[in-house]
Scaffold this motif. Sequence first.
Motif, PDB file in Angstrom:
ATOM      1  N   SER A  58      28.748  42.379 -26.404  1.00 12.89           N
ATOM      2  CA  SER A  58      29.272  40.950 -25.632  1.00 12.89           C
ATOM      3  C   SER A  58      29.540  39.960 -26.585  1.00 12.89           C
ATOM      4  N   ASP A  79      33.170  43.039 -25.666  1.00 15.37           N
ATOM      5  CA  ASP A  79      33.306  42.562 -24.107  1.00 15.37           C
ATOM      6  C   ASP A  79      33.709  41.114 -24.798  1.00 15.37           C
ATOM      7  N   ARG A 149      35.539  43.023 -10.958  1.00 13.09           N
ATOM      8  CA  ARG A 149      34.090  42.809 -10.988  1.00 13.09           C
ATOM      9  C   ARG A 149      33.661  42.501  -9.722  1.00 13.09           C
ATOM     10  N   ILE A 162      21.321  31.720 -15.517  1.00 13.17           N
ATOM     11  CA  ILE A 162      21.813  32.797 -16.095  1.00 13.17           C
ATOM     12  C   ILE A 162      21.773  33.945 -15.409  1.00 13.17           C
ATOM     13  N   HIS A 199      28.223  42.630 -13.461  1.00  9.53           N
ATOM     14  CA  HIS A 199      27.110  42.153 -14.214  1.00  9.53           C
ATOM     15  C   HIS A 199      26.170  41.157 -13.612  1.00  9.53           C
ATOM     16  N   GLY A 201      23.438  39.588 -14.398  1.00 10.26           N
ATOM     17  CA  GLY A 201      22.541  38.515 -15.089  1.00 10.26           C
ATOM     18  C   GLY A 201      21.937  38.658 -16.422  1.00 10.26           C
ATOM     19  N   SER A 202      21.144  37.836 -17.131  1.00 12.72           N
ATOM     20  CA  SER A 202      20.788  37.936 -18.387  1.00 12.72           C
ATOM     21  C   SER A 202      19.293  37.558 -18.513  1.00 12.72           C
ATOM     22  N   GLN A 203      19.023  38.433 -19.606  1.00  8.26           N
ATOM     23  CA  GLN A 203      17.252  38.196 -19.813  1.00  8.26           C
ATOM     24  C   GLN A 203      16.798  39.003 -18.754  1.00  8.26           C
ATOM     25  N   GLY A 238      25.900  43.508 -19.061  1.00 11.96           N
ATOM     26  CA  GLY A 238      24.857  43.444 -20.323  1.00 11.96           C
ATOM     27  C   GLY A 238      23.579  42.959 -19.266  1.00 11.96           C
ATOM     28  N   GLY A 239      22.674  42.374 -19.998  1.00 10.88           N
ATOM     29  CA  GLY A 239      21.684  41.670 -19.301  1.00 10.88           C
ATOM     30  C   GLY A 239      20.212  41.971 -19.610  1.00 10.88           C
ATOM     31  N   LEU A 240      20.015  43.268 -20.284  1.00  7.17           N
ATOM     32  CA  LEU A 240      18.709  43.709 -20.671  1.00  7.17           C
ATOM     33  C   LEU A 240      18.150  42.697 -21.567  1.00  7.17           C
ATOM     34  N   GLU A 275      27.685  46.147 -21.646  1.00  9.17           N
ATOM     35  CA  GLU A 275      28.239  45.059 -22.480  1.00  9.17           C
ATOM     36  C   GLU A 275      26.869  44.242 -22.957  1.00  9.17           C
ATOM     37  N   PRO A 276      26.261  44.787 -23.699  1.00  8.97           N
ATOM     38  CA  PRO A 276      24.861  44.085 -24.234  1.00  8.97           C
ATOM     39  C   PRO A 276      25.237  42.956 -25.344  1.00  8.97           C
ATOM     40  N   GLY A 277      24.798  41.845 -25.211  1.00  5.84           N
ATOM     41  CA  GLY A 277      24.870  40.869 -26.056  1.00  5.84           C
ATOM     42  C   GLY A 277      23.348  40.545 -26.824  1.00  5.84           C
ATOM     43  N   ARG A 278      22.516  39.894 -26.048  1.00  2.00           N
ATOM     44  CA  ARG A 278      21.256  39.571 -26.425  1.00  2.00           C
ATOM     45  C   ARG A 278      20.546  40.732 -27.077  1.00  2.00           C
ATOM     46  N   ARG A 314      19.265  26.315 -26.480  1.00  2.00           N
ATOM     47  CA  ARG A 314      18.593  27.117 -25.577  1.00  2.00           C
ATOM     48  C   ARG A 314      17.222  26.588 -25.106  1.00  2.00           C
TER      49      ARG A 314
HETATM   50  N1  LLP Z   1      28.933  40.700 -19.696  1.00  2.00           N
HETATM   51  C1  LLP Z   1      29.122  39.373 -18.830  1.00  2.00           C
HETATM   52  C2  LLP Z   1      30.297  39.594 -18.180  1.00  2.00           C
HETATM   53  C3  LLP Z   1      28.437  38.551 -19.347  1.00  2.00           C
HETATM   54  O1  LLP Z   1      28.819  37.175 -18.749  1.00  2.00           O
HETATM   55  C4  LLP Z   1      27.328  38.297 -20.246  1.00  2.00           C
HETATM   56  C5  LLP Z   1      26.416  37.267 -20.443  1.00  2.00           C
HETATM   57  C6  LLP Z   1      26.997  39.615 -21.114  1.00  2.00           C
HETATM   58  C7  LLP Z   1      27.862  40.710 -20.721  1.00  2.00           C
HETATM   59  C8  LLP Z   1      25.744  39.617 -21.923  1.00  2.00           C
HETATM   60  O2  LLP Z   1      24.684  39.595 -21.380  1.00  2.00           O
HETATM   61  P1  LLP Z   1      23.394  39.875 -22.168  1.00  2.00           P
HETATM   62  O3  LLP Z   1      23.265  41.300 -22.477  1.00  2.00           O
HETATM   63  O4  LLP Z   1      23.427  38.873 -23.431  1.00  2.00           O
HETATM   64  O5  LLP Z   1      22.144  39.344 -21.219  1.00  2.00           O
HETATM   65  N2  LLP Z   1      23.427  31.582 -22.879  1.00  2.00           N
HETATM   66  C9  LLP Z   1      22.447  32.162 -22.126  1.00  2.00           C
HETATM   67  C10 LLP Z   1      22.894  33.551 -21.654  1.00  2.00           C
HETATM   68  C11 LLP Z   1      24.206  33.306 -20.931  1.00  2.00           C
HETATM   69  C12 LLP Z   1      24.749  34.757 -20.549  1.00  2.00           C
HETATM   70  C13 LLP Z   1      26.026  34.756 -20.005  1.00  2.00           C
HETATM   71  N3  LLP Z   1      26.607  36.114 -19.773  1.00  2.00           N
HETATM   72  C14 LLP Z   1      21.107  32.373 -22.895  1.00  2.00           C
HETATM   73  O6  LLP Z   1      21.063  31.699 -23.934  1.00  2.00           O
HETATM   74  O7  LLP Z   1      20.106  32.817 -22.583  1.00  2.00           O
END
Ligand code: LLP
Length: 425
Positions: A58, A79, A149, A162, A199, A201-203, A238-240, A275-278, A314
Amino acid sequence: MRHFDFKNGELHAEEVALSKIARDVGTPCYVYSTATFERHYRVFAESFKGIKALVAYSVKANSNIAVLATLAKLGAGADVVSGGELARALIAGIPADKIVFSGVGKTRAEMRDALEAGIRVFNVESLAELRALNDVATSMGKTAPVAFRVNPDVTAGGHEKISTGKKENKFGIAWSKAESAYAEAASLPGIQIVGVDVHIGSQIDQLDPFEAAIRKVGDLIKTLRAQGHKIESFDIGGGLGIPYGNNAKTPPPPSEYGALVKRLTANMDVEMIFEPGRMIAGNSGILLSEVLYVKEGEDRNFLIIDAAMNDLLRPALYDAYHDIEGVNLPPRDAPQNTYDVVGPICESGDTFMKGREMPQLSAGDLVVLHSAGAYGAAQSSQYNTRPLIPEVLVNGSEFAVIRERPSIAEILKSEHIPHWLGPKL
Ligand code: LLP
């Protein structure tokens, strides 16, 4: 193995002393570890060994093109949520057929660019967007690959700002409207249905919400197939979550998440998209900063550092915890002090941490804020006309500046005083 660790009494990023980076690049700056990016990506990808899976990093978490190129070399997809992120992913060498396009408000111009590039799938979030995409695709003589989605109405995510998978959130197609959305998509000449996307949520620090969402989507896939739709992919978003080093619950490791996904999707006959980001970027970076002043207040001491909320938003936005520590290991008998760690911006919200007990620090000491690799630089701004801070990528004993600090003149170059206010100053 930790790649931000003390060696000879001094914090290093891999083999490079952070004090050297501070000297060469200046503070504040972000410092990322290649080895950590690689390890996180591999650990994540390996937990899905044996199933058809695409890891689409992501980009919003950390969108620097050097970071994307590092992940591209490992086979990552992307992503993206804007034309800008799409351009970054392509420039960094991520193949278009590994790029998924998410987001509630894609413009027609962005749709055109993505169709031109030949991306894997559009994750479509409303019927209005579907119709616009159909128009754009047919006008180009193309067919747009689409997954809806869907909003599974599952509670997840560490913070209200989030959490995305509840029905009151703006995201996705309402569960009750999913079947009719697929029926409409099937009737449009410019649309080809390829999958389903969620998707939530996150964290996210537990597996239950993922389990609930996967089960719901599994049922939906069966229903959609019974209605004649071809569903080839299931994008679980994502979200893990990651450990931030505070007292919050430690999220499950990718291996447990992977085992859950494998078990629940075993009979679904789909390619999984993640779609992992964090999870990839969060603990791959730190924010390096210098203590400007120690201010002794009436009932507390303030550690005023040269990084601020515009560099790392943050804590101000989500009350997020980023552990802070000195770059030099203090002597065992160093006196302790309690600090509110703050930046120079003119807002009380510009506070990184309150009441932090730590070995005493003085002006000129270097500190790091940990776990700042995700949603750090990516969410930074030039508020208070503070230049965006450099990003540095370490690789073993080497490092490179991967985003430069602009000069004040560069910042001001894009602003103009209109003629009615007189001759150019
Ligand atoms: N896919 C979609 C559609 C998303 O909206 C997001 C994050 C991800 C993947 C990635 O999620 P992750 O794996 O990173 O949890 N700025 C906030 C987090 C916002 C997340 C937005 N969407 C923070 O700093 O905690």
